[in-house]
Enzyme design. Sequence first.
Site, PDB file in Angstrom:
ATOM      1  CG  PHE A   1      -1.544   1.206   1.657  1.00 18.84           C
ATOM      2  CD1 PHE A   1      -2.143   2.075   0.747  1.00 18.84           C
ATOM      3  CD2 PHE A   1      -1.536   1.555   3.007  1.00 18.84           C
ATOM      4  CE1 PHE A   1      -2.713   3.273   1.176  1.00 18.84           C
ATOM      5  CE2 PHE A   1      -2.110   2.731   3.445  1.00 18.84           C
ATOM      6  CZ  PHE A   1      -2.688   3.601   2.519  1.00 18.84           C
TER       7      PHE A   1
ATOM      8  CB  VAL B   1      13.563  -8.034   2.714  1.00 19.02           C
ATOM      9  CG1 VAL B   1      14.693  -7.212   3.276  1.00 19.02           C
ATOM     10  CG2 VAL B   1      12.519  -7.156   2.043  1.00 19.02           C
TER      11      VAL B   1
ATOM     12  CG  LEU C   1       8.198   1.816   3.203  1.00 16.22           C
ATOM     13  CD1 LEU C   1       9.533   2.381   2.763  1.00 16.22           C
ATOM     14  CD2 LEU C   1       7.080   2.536   2.488  1.00 16.22           C
TER      15      LEU C   1
ATOM     16  CE  LYS D   1      30.073  -2.347   7.945  1.00 15.40           C
ATOM     17  NZ  LYS D   1      30.605  -3.668   7.557  1.00 15.40           N
TER      18      LYS D   1
ATOM     19  CE1 TYR E   1       4.169  -3.857  11.506  1.00 12.12           C
ATOM     20  CE2 TYR E   1       3.069  -2.445  13.085  1.00 12.12           C
ATOM     21  CZ  TYR E   1       3.642  -2.628  11.853  1.00 12.12           C
ATOM     22  OH  TYR E   1       3.693  -1.584  10.955  1.00 12.12           O
TER      23      TYR E   1
ATOM     24  CB  THR F   1      -1.082   5.674   6.502  1.00 11.23           C
ATOM     25  OG1 THR F   1      -0.163   6.357   7.357  1.00 11.23           O
ATOM     26  CG2 THR F   1      -1.057   6.316   5.134  1.00 11.23           C
TER      27      THR F   1
END
Length: 318
Positions: free
Chosen positions: A16, A62, A81, A113, A153, A183
């Site tokens: 989102f 990720v 994000l 890094k 979370y 949001t």
Amino acid sequence: MRETKSAILVTGAAGFIGSHLVDALIEKDFLVIGVDNLITGQLVNIKHLMNSPRFLFIEGRVEDLKFDQLESYKIKAIAHLASPASPVDFERIPEAIISVNTLGTHRLLKIAKEFSSRFLFASTSEVYGDPLVHPQPEGYWGNVNPQGSRSVYDEAKRLGETYVALYHRKYHLDTRIVRIFNTYGPRMRLNDGRVITNFIQAVLRNKPLPIYGDGKQTRSFCYVDDLVKGLIKMLLQDGLDGETINLGNDEEISINELAVTLETILNQKLERRYLPLPHKDDPKRRRPVLTKARKLLHYQPTVELIEGLKRTLRYFEK
Ligand code: UDP
């Protein structure tokens, strides 16, 4: 020699908020590498970018990102994000939430890094837990139950912040942390379980509005375009090395008042259904102190709740 292109890496690019950030960066002519494993992100959010020469999409976690997937680029900045963020996900996919915010954050910090990239971590108002200080300034350390159902979370984001602060201290990486408050807007998942999408879903299906608890708990809702303006500044502005800044909207309303706002917009009476609170630690009040954002970023949310809700309703009606 092969030319290396400068790029910005955005994780959660199909999500989102992530997809709106990618749009804003591409609008500014950046080359964006988007990463998303689509656990909660949706390809439809980035479909319009798939043929763009300014966008490269890597589907995957990720945590598994490899240097050699990026070696032909100069990664100027990373915006992390990627994370499921809805309270319903806290029970559905808790391990994935912990992993992406801790191991995932560490993985990206190593990459930052290596490339000497600027690093922006999307943290959350949830680090303040069920706050004992109101409204919440960045200096407040929070009130989180480490074993509660929201902690997967909250604590994962807190540990993510710890990693980011460590890399700033130990390796002098240019890091920034943004704590995002509630949001809403187009590209949320209609079934994502949050109050605004649940209310819209109820309206579209002619069902009563589900209100958890007594509905007196408060939140401060920020329209996504306002938030993204703040994120862009957090990411691109010089001189914010090591800063942690709240972003959101500081107009606070109760869930009962949110229901009334929807009635005003639709000009009709809506039935309510009061249900037990699914999370014992549901924060009772939440409103950001935005003094730092206003001072350092000249940040000012401008979209009123009524206007933002109208735009969001229009999106879902389509
Ligand atoms: N809530 C509600 N009805 C819903 C979903 C949520 O009354 O259908 C309440 C929830 O208990 C919380 C507030 O609305 O107090 C905001 O919930 P949301 O899940 O949107 O975000 P949170 O701020 O809790 O992460």
